[in-house]
Design an enzyme around this catalytic site. Structure first.
Site, mmCIF file in Angstrom:
data_model
loop_
_atom_site.group_PDB
_atom_site.id
_atom_site.type_symbol
_atom_site.label_atom_id
_atom_site.label_comp_id
_atom_site.label_asym_id
_atom_site.label_seq_id
_atom_site.Cartn_x
_atom_site.Cartn_y
_atom_site.Cartn_z
ATOM 1 N N MET B 1 0.852 -1.205 0.000
ATOM 2 C CA MET B 1 0.000 0.000 0.000
ATOM 3 C C MET B 1 0.879 1.243 0.000
ATOM 4 O O MET B 1 1.877 1.314 0.680
ATOM 5 C CB MET B 1 -0.874 -0.001 1.252
ATOM 6 N N CYS B 2 0.505 2.205 -0.805
ATOM 7 C CA CYS B 2 1.201 3.485 -0.840
ATOM 8 C C CYS B 2 0.151 4.568 -1.027
ATOM 9 O O CYS B 2 -1.004 4.282 -1.335
ATOM 10 C CB CYS B 2 2.179 3.551 -2.010
ATOM 11 N N GLY B 3 0.569 5.793 -0.846
ATOM 12 C CA GLY B 3 -0.344 6.907 -1.075
ATOM 13 C C GLY B 3 0.223 7.824 -2.141
ATOM 14 O O GLY B 3 1.433 8.028 -2.229
ATOM 15 N N ARG B 32 -1.226 5.737 4.709
ATOM 16 C CA ARG B 32 -1.022 4.768 3.630
ATOM 17 C C ARG B 32 0.449 4.497 3.380
ATOM 18 O O ARG B 32 0.782 3.554 2.647
ATOM 19 C CB ARG B 32 -1.656 5.265 2.325
ATOM 20 N N THR B 148 3.746 8.674 -0.687
ATOM 21 C CA THR B 148 4.103 8.163 0.637
ATOM 22 C C THR B 148 4.207 6.651 0.505
ATOM 23 O O THR B 148 3.343 6.013 -0.081
ATOM 24 C CB THR B 148 3.048 8.521 1.701
#
Lengths: 229, 298
Positions: B1-3, B32, B148
């Site tokens: 998961m990343c943002g 995230r 992020t």
């Protein structure tokens, strides 16, 4: 009428207040302000109350809903009303992917469009989408109905078991084992009932819809396919 | 998961606010991706000059660089230090010589980006703190993208932080994973695209740089990525004048966009967009899978 402003209250406080309600509560109409895309708003409700959320919500809004009616005035994020058991969830805007996923019962009404995988693995829920649905909708659907007034994306009803799919527009393609089926008077009456429940029975002509469902060729292993394994 | 976050301003009056708006969006995405963060900001450029964003180990004395590469710039160099990064402004014609001199005399310093307007900053740490270290909130510009990272497949290092840049004023952030990046890296390397890491996202950035170098517009390069990149992705890309978004056909990775007459904004979740001015009246929608979106300043 209780009003919860998520600008000051936390999601946990809101949900705990809703979970603490008994079946005979007098606080039957709740208003939620400033949702700002937060996740899991009004998830896990178990009593017949109405919760109106004023704005856009994040993931898993109204998940696992039982008996309650949840109305969202904006858009909803991933997994709206996932695993709903009963009651009604209505979003006035769009819903992101996997709306109504694995739902066992109740009614989900999406007044805008639904993204990919709407009704994935549905198990008895009725879903009415006034706009269009994205790809892989009703994937592995087992029971219930998906009514789409607009179009459907690629691979509608892929690997479907027994759910009924009614589409007024055009599916881009049908998934494995999903076929068009005759629209009899019986099915028109069923569709009419779904549209009435969604409050749009008067606006829509059921004869404009086509019905899709399972060809049931994937139910049993076929010995001719043994070489594939 | 990343943002992922992205912001492209249409209203010039908002340009002084770009950094503050982007910093707010990035901070919301700490959930995230708490491991590292990075952002690209397209600020002011000057005629006939190029900017290089450099990253050095903690304690690097960037002002000492001048003595070593001054000959390459003809003495015409400006430097602005921000924490572990520094932005050099050099004459455009001196770019190649400056890079060669840097590589010779300061192998420990990485060139994170180069171009007329782009500056890229990235570090390990919580995104809101990373933004604060570099003073993002006070930066101005026309568009910015940020990332992020929640590391799942490789170590938490600055090298693995996004955005990635492989061409002048080009950068890309990515949520997802690519499966054909090794083969593609070899092919692109043969065509002269230089890669600094083994990261899959850098290959996507290199692919777009290669397409643009071969004459494609940003939207055409994105269209090509749909057939040539295999894997899961939501990309946000920046060029000197433009800003683009692309999701793979399966579209597992989340994306939400908002547009008003003042800006176009992208977020992994709506929470990112909730504080933007006029969001109540913005058109908010989920970008379609396999459909390139892009906006460009004339």
């Amino acid at each position: 009428m209780p009003v919860v402003d998520l600008g000051s209250a936390s999601i946990r406080e809101l949900n705990q207040s809703l979970h603490d309600l008994g079946p005979d509560t007098n606080e039957t109409h709740w208003s939620v302000l400033n949702p700002r895309g937060a996740h899991a708003i009004a998830a896990g409700l178990q009593v017949p109350v109405t919760v109106e959320i004023d704005g856009h919500v994040g993931y898993y809004c109204a998940g696992m809903n039982k008996q309650a009616k949840v109305v969202i005035t904006g858009n909803a994020g991933v997994g709206l009303a996932e695993n709903m058991m009963s009651g009604e969830v209505r979003v006035l805007g769009d819903a992101s992917q996997a709306a109504g996923a694995t739902g066992h019962g109740g009614l989900l009404v999406i007044e805008g469009n639904a993204a990919a995988r709407c009704g994935i693995s549905m198990k008895g829920i009725d879903i009415v989408v006034k706009g269009s649905v994205g790809h892989m909708s009703a994937f592995m659907a087992q029971a219930g109905s998906l009514v789409v007034l607009g179009d459907a994306g690629e691979s509608l009803g892929d690997s479907i078991y027994e759910a009924r799919l009614y589409v007024r527009g055009t599916p881009k393609s049908l998934g494995a084992d999903c076929i068009e089926k005759p629209m009899t008077g019986h099915h028109k009456a069923k569709l009419r009932a779904r549209l009435d429940a969604a409050g749009i029975g008067g606006e829509v002509d059921v004869s404009e819809f086509r019905r899709y469902g399972s060809a049931r060729t994937l139910y049993n292993f076929h010995v001719d396919n043994v070489a594939a394994y | 998961m990343c943002g992922i976050v992205g912001l492209f301003l249409k209203d010039r009056a908002l340009e002084p606010e770009l950094g503050a708006m982007t910093a707010g969006m990035l901070a919301t995405m700490c959930d995230r991706g708490p491991d590292s963060a990075g952002f690209a900001i397209y600020g002011a450029g000057a005629p006939d000059r190029m900017k290089l964003t450099l990253r050095g180990p903690a304690g690097t004395d960037f002002y000492a660089i001048e003595g070593h590469i001054g000959a390459a710039t003809g003495g015409d160099m400006k430097i602005e230090v921000r924490d572990t990064h520094a932005v050099l402004s050099v004459p455009e014609r001196a770019l190649a010589d400056v890079r060669a001199a840097l590589a010779d005399t300061h192998p420990e310093i990485d060139v994170v980006s180069f171009g007329k307007r782009v500056e890229i900053y990235k570090e390990v740490g919580r995104p809101d703190l990373v933004a604060e270290r570099f003073g993002l909130a006070s930066m101005a510009g026309t568009h910015a993208i940020g990332h992020t990272r929640m590391a799942t497949e490789s170590a938490v290092t600055t090298d693995g932080a996004h955005p990635f840049s492989t061409g002048a004023d080009q950068c890309l952030v990515h949520n997802g994973s690519l499966s054909n990046h090794n083969r593609l890296r070899r092919e692109l390397s043969r065509d002269g695209i230089v890669f600094e890491t083994e990261n899959d996202t850098e290959v996507a950035a290199g692919y777009l740089s290669w397409r643009i170098r071969e004459g494609a517009r940003l939207d055409e390069a994105l269209e090509g990525a749909l057939s040539d990149l295999d894997g899961f992705f939501t990309f946000v890309v920046g060029t000197e004048a433009g800003f683009g978004v692309l999701r793979d056909p399966i579209a597992c990775k989340p994306a939400i966009m908002a547009e008003t007459d003042k800006y176009v904004a992208f977020g992994s979740e709506f929470r990112v967009l909730a504080d933007l001015p006029g969001i109540e009246i913005a058109r908010v929608w989920e970008p379609e899978p396999a459909h390139p979106y892009f906006w460009e300043h004339a």
